[in-house]
Design a protein around this motif. Structure first.
Motif, mmCIF file in Angstrom:
data_model
loop_
_atom_site.group_PDB
_atom_site.id
_atom_site.type_symbol
_atom_site.label_atom_id
_atom_site.label_comp_id
_atom_site.label_asym_id
_atom_site.label_seq_id
_atom_site.Cartn_x
_atom_site.Cartn_y
_atom_site.Cartn_z
ATOM 1 N N ARG A 88 0.834 -1.201 0.000
ATOM 2 C CA ARG A 88 0.000 0.000 0.000
ATOM 3 C C ARG A 88 0.868 1.249 0.000
ATOM 4 O O ARG A 88 2.043 1.212 0.352
ATOM 5 C CB ARG A 88 -0.919 0.002 1.211
ATOM 6 N N SER A 89 0.257 2.356 -0.333
ATOM 7 C CA SER A 89 0.985 3.628 -0.345
ATOM 8 C C SER A 89 1.095 4.217 1.052
ATOM 9 O O SER A 89 0.169 4.126 1.857
ATOM 10 C CB SER A 89 0.271 4.650 -1.241
ATOM 11 N N VAL A 90 2.249 4.802 1.305
ATOM 12 C CA VAL A 90 2.464 5.671 2.446
ATOM 13 C C VAL A 90 2.910 6.998 1.851
ATOM 14 O O VAL A 90 3.161 7.089 0.644
ATOM 15 C CB VAL A 90 3.509 5.087 3.434
ATOM 16 N N TYR A 91 3.006 8.023 2.672
ATOM 17 C CA TYR A 91 3.229 9.364 2.127
ATOM 18 C C TYR A 91 4.326 10.101 2.873
ATOM 19 O O TYR A 91 4.512 9.922 4.071
ATOM 20 C CB TYR A 91 1.916 10.172 2.203
ATOM 21 N N TYR A 92 5.032 10.961 2.137
ATOM 22 C CA TYR A 92 6.031 11.832 2.735
ATOM 23 C C TYR A 92 5.336 12.948 3.496
ATOM 24 O O TYR A 92 4.329 13.490 3.032
ATOM 25 C CB TYR A 92 6.882 12.515 1.657
ATOM 26 N N THR A 93 5.871 13.302 4.647
ATOM 27 C CA THR A 93 5.394 14.499 5.336
ATOM 28 C C THR A 93 6.154 15.691 4.759
ATOM 29 O O THR A 93 7.028 15.529 3.912
ATOM 30 C CB THR A 93 5.662 14.438 6.853
ATOM 31 N N ARG A 94 5.878 16.843 5.255
ATOM 32 C CA ARG A 94 6.631 18.025 4.829
ATOM 33 C C ARG A 94 8.010 18.076 5.487
ATOM 34 O O ARG A 94 8.854 18.858 5.111
ATOM 35 C CB ARG A 94 5.848 19.294 5.161
ATOM 36 N N GLN A 95 8.216 17.236 6.500
ATOM 37 C CA GLN A 95 9.506 17.159 7.175
ATOM 38 C C GLN A 95 10.309 15.999 6.570
ATOM 39 O O GLN A 95 10.509 15.976 5.381
ATOM 40 C CB GLN A 95 9.321 16.978 8.692
ATOM 41 N N VAL A 96 10.743 15.075 7.404
ATOM 42 C CA VAL A 96 11.591 13.994 6.916
ATOM 43 C C VAL A 96 11.009 12.615 7.188
ATOM 44 O O VAL A 96 11.638 11.610 6.899
ATOM 45 C CB VAL A 96 13.005 14.074 7.550
ATOM 46 N N ASN A 97 9.819 12.540 7.747
ATOM 47 C CA ASN A 97 9.241 11.235 8.051
ATOM 48 C C ASN A 97 8.097 10.926 7.083
ATOM 49 O O ASN A 97 7.899 11.608 6.087
ATOM 50 C CB ASN A 97 8.810 11.151 9.511
ATOM 51 N N TYR A 98 7.329 9.896 7.391
ATOM 52 C CA TYR A 98 6.266 9.408 6.529
ATOM 53 C C TYR A 98 4.986 9.255 7.341
ATOM 54 O O TYR A 98 5.015 9.273 8.571
ATOM 55 C CB TYR A 98 6.642 8.038 5.945
ATOM 56 N N PHE A 99 3.882 9.064 6.635
ATOM 57 C CA PHE A 99 2.616 8.808 7.312
ATOM 58 C C PHE A 99 1.728 7.963 6.427
ATOM 59 O O PHE A 99 1.932 7.849 5.221
ATOM 60 C CB PHE A 99 1.906 10.114 7.694
ATOM 61 N N THR A 141 -4.112 16.897 5.642
ATOM 62 C CA THR A 141 -4.079 17.177 4.210
ATOM 63 C C THR A 141 -4.648 16.018 3.399
ATOM 64 O O THR A 141 -4.621 14.868 3.844
ATOM 65 C CB THR A 141 -2.632 17.460 3.753
ATOM 66 N N ASP A 142 -5.145 16.306 2.230
ATOM 67 C CA ASP A 142 -5.614 15.242 1.348
ATOM 68 C C ASP A 142 -4.699 15.098 0.138
ATOM 69 O O ASP A 142 -5.004 14.416 -0.815
ATOM 70 C CB ASP A 142 -7.064 15.475 0.918
ATOM 71 N N ARG A 143 -3.524 15.781 0.209
ATOM 72 C CA ARG A 143 -2.550 15.705 -0.881
ATOM 73 C C ARG A 143 -1.158 15.476 -0.293
ATOM 74 O O ARG A 143 -0.777 16.117 0.679
ATOM 75 C CB ARG A 143 -2.559 16.974 -1.716
ATOM 76 N N ALA A 144 -0.407 14.572 -0.907
ATOM 77 C CA ALA A 144 0.961 14.290 -0.469
ATOM 78 C C ALA A 144 1.649 13.453 -1.544
ATOM 79 O O ALA A 144 1.006 12.946 -2.462
ATOM 80 C CB ALA A 144 0.960 13.543 0.866
#
Length: 173
Positions: A88-99, A141-144
């Motif tokens: 499945r997809s995970v997403y980059y945060t605006r920092q350096v981790n993921y969500f 957010t709904d975009r990443a």
């Protein structure tokens, strides 16, 4: 020995052994990677605010926060959510981790799990996944920029960079 001590609140014990570290195997093409998962106390606590009474205080690793019953209840799902990420997809945060996020019954807004993967230094483990926080976040957010969890694990295990793709609409909630 448990990582987190049991929280006693109004005569009731809230056990946290569901957040003890665990490992799972992740198949990527012809390879298999062992992922070890660790959790932060932020998964069941929140920042102390004026409305918190001292009986809610929870200390761990030099940090003092407030026990949060909603986060505690939701944290019981974390091991299963993490172990089932697969491709499945995970997403980059605006920092350096993921969500990643999931819509959950009885929650207003998505349940968001923030994590940081690292190449493991421990024998028999390829990737150390630190779950930094998890909570319901209605304004998320709904975009990443997405990346497949398998791609992230394989790149992390091999100490390769993961390229940040284009920002797009989050498809899985």
């Amino acid at each position: 020995m448990a990582v987190f001590k049991t929280k006693r609140l109004k005569g009731v014990d809230y056990h946290l052994d569901h957040l003890d570290p665990f490992q799972f195997a992740l198949a990527v093409d012809q390879a298999s990677y062992t992922v070890e998962v660790h959790f932060s106390c932020h998964c069941f606590t929140e920042e102390i605010a004026a409305h918190h009474t001292p009986d809610l205080y929870y200390s761990h690793a030099g940090e003092r926060r407030a026990f949060n019953m909603d986060r505690y209840d939701q944290s019981k799902l974390l091991p299963g959510l993490i172990a089932s990420l697969g491709n499945r997809s995970v997403y980059y945060t605006r920092q350096v981790n993921y969500f990643f996020l999931r819509d959950m019954p009885n929650l207003v807004g998505p349940y968001v799990v923030f994590f940081d993967p690292a190449k493991a230094k421990k024998t028999g483990v390829d990737v150390l996944l630190n779950v930094q926080s998890a909570y319901c976040k209605p304004g998320m957010t709904d975009r990443a920029a997405p990346v497949r969890f398998t791609t992230l694990v394989e790149a992390t295990a091999k100490a390769n960079p993961v390229n940040r793709g284009p920002i797009q609409q989050i498809k899985r909630k």
